[in-house]
Design an enzyme around this catalytic site. Structure first.
Site, PDB file in Angstrom:
ATOM      1  CD  GLU A 130      -3.870  -9.329   3.897  1.00  0.00           C
ATOM      2  OE1 GLU A 130      -4.016 -10.362   3.186  1.00  0.00           O
ATOM      3  OE2 GLU A 130      -2.827  -8.561   3.861  1.00  0.00           O
ATOM      4  CB  SER A 132      -8.770  -0.392  -3.380  1.00  0.00           C
ATOM      5  OG  SER A 132      -9.341  -0.195  -2.112  1.00  0.00           O
ATOM      6  CB  THR A 151     -12.198  -2.392   1.248  1.00  0.00           C
ATOM      7  OG1 THR A 151     -12.765  -2.591   0.050  1.00  0.00           O
ATOM      8  CG2 THR A 151     -10.972  -1.523   1.456  1.00  0.00           C
ATOM      9  CB  THR A 182      -1.141   0.028   1.294  1.00  0.00           C
ATOM     10  OG1 THR A 182      -1.589  -1.201   1.469  1.00  0.00           O
ATOM     11  CG2 THR A 182      -1.856   1.078   1.217  1.00  0.00           C
TER      12      THR A 182
END
Ligand code: FAD
Length: 406
Positions: free
Chosen positions: A385, A147, A387, A141
């Site tokens: 991990e 995402s 959404t 991330t």
């Protein structure tokens, strides 16, 4: 054939962790949450005790060193064992579950994509931690790329026998204390997934720094860190899987394969927190409502408890299917997303219902501090991990493509 029965070893591990959870972990859980830390001495003792339970192996070795999803190594039971352990530990305290020394989320990509030499080098440091506790971590991330992992901007370019990495990673579990972190970078953002590369970046590498340690809503006793790479010189031999692996879009697959293994474990942890809240509410009802209360009111509460219980049970069955597939070497991307989507929602609902069932008491943080803590902890399980929305997108894409549909 899918098997619901645990092996004798798995049952023993579950019982032992439950015992430790009740007697040693739960009593300290609120203090750790307030202090935003678990004392190293406690982690050391816990590690040594659970390692001796496992015949000297790392207690959480199965979390990271079981058989990789889709492997041709034949069936194992490592992922199932890991799911059982994850649920029990998270039942006791979710932060300790994430803080247990070992490769952690960094394990699956090294296991599924590393060369034999890399697996030996990077897992080797966790085999004996009697001198020093060690952690691994997973750095995907970035600010602006959560995402949408395909849009990461951390760059890498080759210079001689090194790669030079520049960028910033955020919300990295155990990132500040890790001995190494699997860092995802891109050779060219315009290539999307095909440009991705995964490196194991070791602590002390020039240009690799720990930034801010986050103060969070939940999981407060587990470290979440920002990592900074400034002209960071990473040896080419730390490119996960070696150069030839990246002739295709394997780099991106490294990130995705990790999720196939870890999402069911995150889902198992959610089941553990949800079960903790459910049991608390059930006991509260038994002690306070059943006697001398009008039956219709009790019936409504009992129905609510039954709904919470069956949703958690359904989520656990989905977790077990996903880990069973992983253990058989069967690709499980859809099932792994299904388990996380189901468990996240079931456990969030269990925590909300538990507070509501306890009535006004449920909102008093002094009397029901654990309920309040679980309510804060569980929210993260529908975010990290991938959404809940992202899980549902993964599932529907798989169904539309009919890859492993009905
Ligand atoms: C405690 C904690 C620990 C973490 N640990 C790690 C770690 O160890 N390593 C690591 O790499 N990352 C880690 N993360 C990061 C985590 O994986 C990301 O937060 C997560 O993937 C979501 O990304 P985001 O926060 O950027 O939200 P965004 O991607 O910005 O999403 C914001 C909202 O938009 C929704 N959304 C986004 N895209 C879509 C879409 N296409 N359709 C519908 N809705 C959409 C999301 O569901 C969400 O509700 C951690 C996060 C937390 C909170």
């Amino acid at each position: 054939m899918f098997e619901f029965e645990l092996s004798d070893k798995q049952k023993q591990l579950k019982e032992a962790l439950r015992g430790l959870g009740k007697s040693v972990i739960r009593p300290s859980s609120l203090e750790w949450d307030r202090n935003k830390d678990i004392p190293l001495e406690f982690l050391r003792n816990f590690y040594m005790l659970s390692a001796s339970m496992r015949g000297g192996n790392s207690p959480m070795a199965d979390l990271t060193e079981g058989s990789p999803t889709g492997s041709s190594a034949g069936p194992s039971s490592g992922n199932r064992t890991a799911a059982v352990a994850a649920e029990e530990l998270a039942w006791a305290d979710a932060s300790i579950m994430l803080s247990v020394p070992g490769a952690g989320l960094g394990g699956p990509p090294v296991r599924s994509s590393g060369t034999a030499e890399q697996r030996e080098r990077f897992f080797g440091i966790f085999r004996d931690m009697s001198d020093e506790l060690r952690w691994g971590a997973y750095g995907l991330t970035e600010p602006g790329a959560g995402s949408d992992v395909a849009s990461i901007r951390t760059s890498c370019r080759k210079q001689g026998d090194h790669y030079i990495l520049n960028g910033r990673k955020c919300y990295i579990t155990n990132g500040g204390r890790a001995s190494w972190v699997v860092i995802f970078a891109t050779i060219d953002p315009s290539l999307g997934r095909a440009g991705h590369r995964a490196f194991v970046v070791e602590r002390g590498t020039p240009g690799f720094f720990v930034g801010k340690i986050e103060d969070k809503l939940g999981l407060r006793a587990n470290e979440t860190a920002e990592l900074v790479l400034e002209d960071c010189h990473v040896p080419a031999e730390n490119l996960l899987g070696g150069e030839e692996r990246y002739q295709t879009k394997e780099g991106f697959m490294t990130a995705m394969k990790t999720f196939d293994n870890t999402r069911p474990l995150v889902a198992a942890m959610a089941c553990g927190i949800g079960r903790a809240a459910y049991e608390y509410a059930r006991d509260f009802v038994r002690d306070n409502y059943v006697l001398g209360r009008p039956i219709p009111r009790y019936a409504a509460i009992a129905e609510r408890l039954a709904r919470v219980n069956r949703n958690l049970e359904a989520a656990r069955i989905m977790v077990w299917k996903a880990v069973w597939m992983a253990d058989q070497g069967i690709p499980n991307a859809k099932e792994s997303s299904m388990s996380k989507a189901l468990a996240g929602q079931a456990a969030i609902r269990a925590c909300i219902d538990a507070i509501e069932i306890c009535g006004a008491h449920g909102t008093l943080s002094e009397d029901h501090a654990l309920l309040e803590k679980w309510f804060r902890d569980i929210k993260v399980y529908d975010i990290f991990e991938g959404t809940g929305q992202i899980q549902r997108i993964v599932i529907s894409k798989r169904l539309m493509n009919n890859l492993r549909g009905f």
